[in-house]
Enzyme design. Structure first.
Site, PDB file in Angstrom:
ATOM      1  N   LYS A 196       0.845  -1.203   0.000  1.00  0.00           N
ATOM      2  CA  LYS A 196       0.000   0.000   0.000  1.00  0.00           C
ATOM      3  C   LYS A 196       0.885   1.259   0.000  1.00  0.00           C
ATOM      4  O   LYS A 196       2.096   1.168   0.005  1.00  0.00           O
ATOM      5  CB  LYS A 196      -0.957  -0.046   1.193  1.00  0.00           C
ATOM      6  CG  LYS A 196      -1.820  -1.334   1.239  1.00  0.00           C
ATOM      7  CD  LYS A 196      -2.846  -1.400   0.136  1.00  0.00           C
ATOM      8  CE  LYS A 196      -3.472  -2.763  -0.102  1.00  0.00           C
ATOM      9  NZ  LYS A 196      -4.259  -3.353   0.967  1.00  0.00           N
TER      10      LYS A 196
HETATM   11  C1  LIG Z   1      -5.220  -4.419   1.466  1.00  0.00           C
HETATM   12  C2  LIG Z   1      -6.695  -4.373   1.449  1.00  0.00           C
HETATM   13  C3  LIG Z   1      -7.477  -4.762   2.545  1.00  0.00           C
HETATM   14  C4  LIG Z   1      -6.933  -5.456   3.750  1.00  0.00           C
HETATM   15  O1  LIG Z   1      -5.865  -4.906   4.332  1.00  0.00           O
HETATM   16  P1  LIG Z   1      -4.856  -5.757   5.240  1.00  0.00           P
HETATM   17  O2  LIG Z   1      -4.043  -4.696   5.892  1.00  0.00           O
HETATM   18  O3  LIG Z   1      -4.066  -6.618   4.309  1.00  0.00           O
HETATM   19  O4  LIG Z   1      -5.649  -6.549   6.195  1.00  0.00           O
HETATM   20  C5  LIG Z   1      -8.845  -4.568   2.477  1.00  0.00           C
HETATM   21  N1  LIG Z   1      -9.426  -4.051   1.379  1.00  0.00           N
HETATM   22  C6  LIG Z   1      -8.711  -3.716   0.291  1.00  0.00           C
HETATM   23  C7  LIG Z   1      -9.432  -3.139  -0.885  1.00  0.00           C
HETATM   24  C8  LIG Z   1      -7.330  -3.879   0.289  1.00  0.00           C
HETATM   25  O5  LIG Z   1      -6.636  -3.562  -0.806  1.00  0.00           O
END
Ligand SMILES: *Cc1c(COP(=O)(O)O)cnc(C)c1O
Length: 398
Positions: A196
Site C-alpha cells: 500500500k
Molecule cells: C489491502 C486491502 C485490505 C486489507 O488490508 P490488510 O491490511 O491486508 O488486512 C482490504 N481491502 C482492500 C481493498 C485492500 O486492498
C-alpha cells in the site's frame, strides 16, 4: 522476425522479476523504528496516538483509530455501526475478500452490487437495485486508487438512513472534487500492508468525524474494555468492564513509529505513482489491445494499482497466456481481483455465483495489474512498456 518471447525460450526483457508493488524503507524509517524500540514503549504508547494524530491531519478527519491491519479496521467499522445478524451490507465484488468478509465477521450478510465496466467502481444504479429494507450500510471500494462516486452513492442510499463506508485501502492520497479520501464517507478504512502507499509492516486505520464511532472502535481493538491501561493507571484502579465482544487488534508503537516516518513522504510517493501512471497512459495509447481503466474527470487518482483491460477480440490468446508471457519477461503483473462472490466461501455460504455480477465477471477475464510503486525507476517503467509491446506484437490477431 519479431524477437522470440521469453516464454518461448527468447531473451527476457528483465533478468530479475519486477514486482507489481513494493515498499520503500529508508534510513529515516530505520532510525524511527530504533528510537521507538529504545523508548521503553513497545505497544499502545505515545507513538500510536502520534500516528493517529498525524494521519487524521493528513486526510483532514477529526478522529483516527489505528489497528493491526486493514482487515481489523474493516471489522472495527462493522462493529462500530452495530451491524449484526439480519443486516445487509452492500459491497462490490471487485475487491480484496476482506471487504466482504468483515460483514460476515459480525454476522451480517454481504450483498454484491455490480461495477461500472470502464472504471470497475461500484455502480450506484446496481446498488439501488440490490437495496432492501435490511440494508444498513454500503462499503465503497476505491478500486486501484480511484475514489468511488460517494456523492452519488450517498444520494442513492442516504435517504434510507444507510451508512456509507469507504474501503479506501487503495486510495490514500486521492480525492474527489478536491475533497481528500478520508472525508468522503462516514467511516474510511486504510491498510498499511507493504504494497500500500505507506506501510507499518502490517497495520490499518479508520478515520471518522463521529466521536462515538471512534470511541467504539478504540474499545473494540482492546477487547471492548471500558478503561484501557492508561485510564487504570490514571485512576490507580484495576477495574474495567467488558460488555461487548472485542478483539486484540492493537498495533504496536514500533509499527506506528514506522508509519509516522513513512507518512511524511506520502505526497512525494503519490506524485511518483501518478507520474508512472501518466507514462503508462501515454505509451498505451499506441499499444493495441490494451485499455487502461477509465479515469473520471472529477477524481485525483492515488494509483495503488495500474489496471488495464485486454481487448481479447484482438488477441490470439487469453489473459492467462498474456500474464504468463509477461511474467516470463520479468514483469510481475498481477490480477486484482477474482470476483469475491465467485469464491467458494461465498458460493457455499450465501449461494452466490456466476451471473450475479456480469460486468465484474466479464472484466475479470480481461484485467491485468501493471507494476506501480514509488520506488520504481524510469528504466523499470520502460521495461514494462517494452515487454508489453513485445508480448502484444506476438499475440495480436492479424
Ligand atoms: C489491502 C486491502 C485490505 C486489507 O488490508 P490488510 O491490511 O491486508 O488486512 C482490504 N481491502 C482492500 C481493498 C485492500 O486492498
Amino acid at each position: 522476425m519479431p524477437e522470440a518471447l521469453a516464454i518461448d525460450g527468447g531473451r527476457p526483457v528483465r533478468s530479475a522479476l519486477l514486482p507489481y508493488g513494493r515498499q520503500t524503507v529508508d534510513e529515516m524509517d530505520v532510525s524511527a523504528v530504533v528510537a521507538a524500540l529504545r523508548s521503553g514503549w513497545l505497544t499502545t504508547g505515545p507513538a500510536v496516538k502520534a500516528f493517529e494524530d498525524d494521519f487524521a491531519a493528513c486526510v483532514g478527519a477529526r478522529h483516527a483509530v489505528a489497528v493491526s491491519s486493514g482487515t481489523a479496521a474493516l471489522h472495527a467499522a462493522m462493529h462500530a455501526l452495530r451491524i449484526g445478524p439480519g443486516d445487509e451490507v452492500i459491497v462490490p465484488p471487485v475487491t480484496f475478500a476482506a471487504t466482504a468478509n468483515a460483514v460476515l465477521f459480525v454476522g451480517g450478510r454481504p450483498v454484491f452490487a455490480d461495477v461500472d465496466a470502464d472504471t470497475l467502481l461500484m455502480d450506484p444504479a446496481s446498488v439501488e437495485g440490490v437495496m432492501t429494507p435490511r440494508t444498513r450500510a454500503v462499503i465503497g471500494v476505491d478500486f486501484a486508487g480511484q475514489p468511488c462516486a460517494y456523492d452519488r452513492l450517498r444520494d442513492t442510499v442516504g435517504k434510507q438512513g444507510v451508512t456509507v463506508v469507504s474501503d479506501a485501502c487503495h486510495a490514500l492520497g486521492g480525492a474527489l472534487r478536491g475533497v481528500p479520501v478520508g472525508q468522503l464517507a462516514d467511516l474510511s478504512v486504510f491498510s498499511f500492508h507493504p504494497v500500500k502507499h505507506v506501510t507499518t509492516c502490517e497495520g490499518g486505520m479508520i478515520v471518522t468525524d463521529n466521536a462515538g464511532l471512534a470511541d467504539r472502535m478504540r474499545a473494540f481493538r482492546n477487547h471492548c474494555m471500558t478503561v484501557d491501561h492508561h485510564g487504570r493507571a490514571a485512576s490507580a484502579s484495576w477495574g474495567y468492564e467488558i460488555a461487548e465482544l472485542g478483539f486484540n487488534y492493537r498495533i504496536s508503537d514500533v509499527q506506528c513509529a514506522l508509519g509516522r516516518s513513512q507518512l511524511r513522504r506520502l505526497t512525494e510517493w503519490v506524485d511518483r505513482r501518478r507520474s508512472i501512471a501518466a507514462r503508462y497512459d501515454e505509451m498505451l495509447a499506441d499499444i493495441p489491445a490494451i485499455v487502461p481503466l477509465a479515469l473520471r474527470p472529477e477524481v485525483e487518482h492515488a494509483y495503488h494499482l495500474y489496471v488495464v483491460q485486454l481487448d481479447l477480440d484482438r488477441l490470439t490468446v487469453d489473459r492467462g497466456a498474456v500474464f504468463a508471457a509477461l511474467r516470463a519477461e520479468g514483469i510481475g503483473v498481477n490480477v486484482h481481483y477474482i470476483p469475491v462472490h465467485l469464491q467458494p466461501l461465498y458460493r457455499e455460504r450465501l449461494g452466490t455465483g456466476p451471473g450475479d455480477c456480469p460486468v465484474a465477471e466479464a472484466a475479470y477475464e480481461r484485467i491485468l495489474s501493471l507494476p506501480v510503486f514509488a520506488g520504481m525507476t524510469d528504466a523499470d517503467v520502460e521495461d514494462v512498456i517494452a515487454a508489453l509491446r513485445k508480448v502484444i506484437r506476438a499475440y495480436l490477431r492479424s
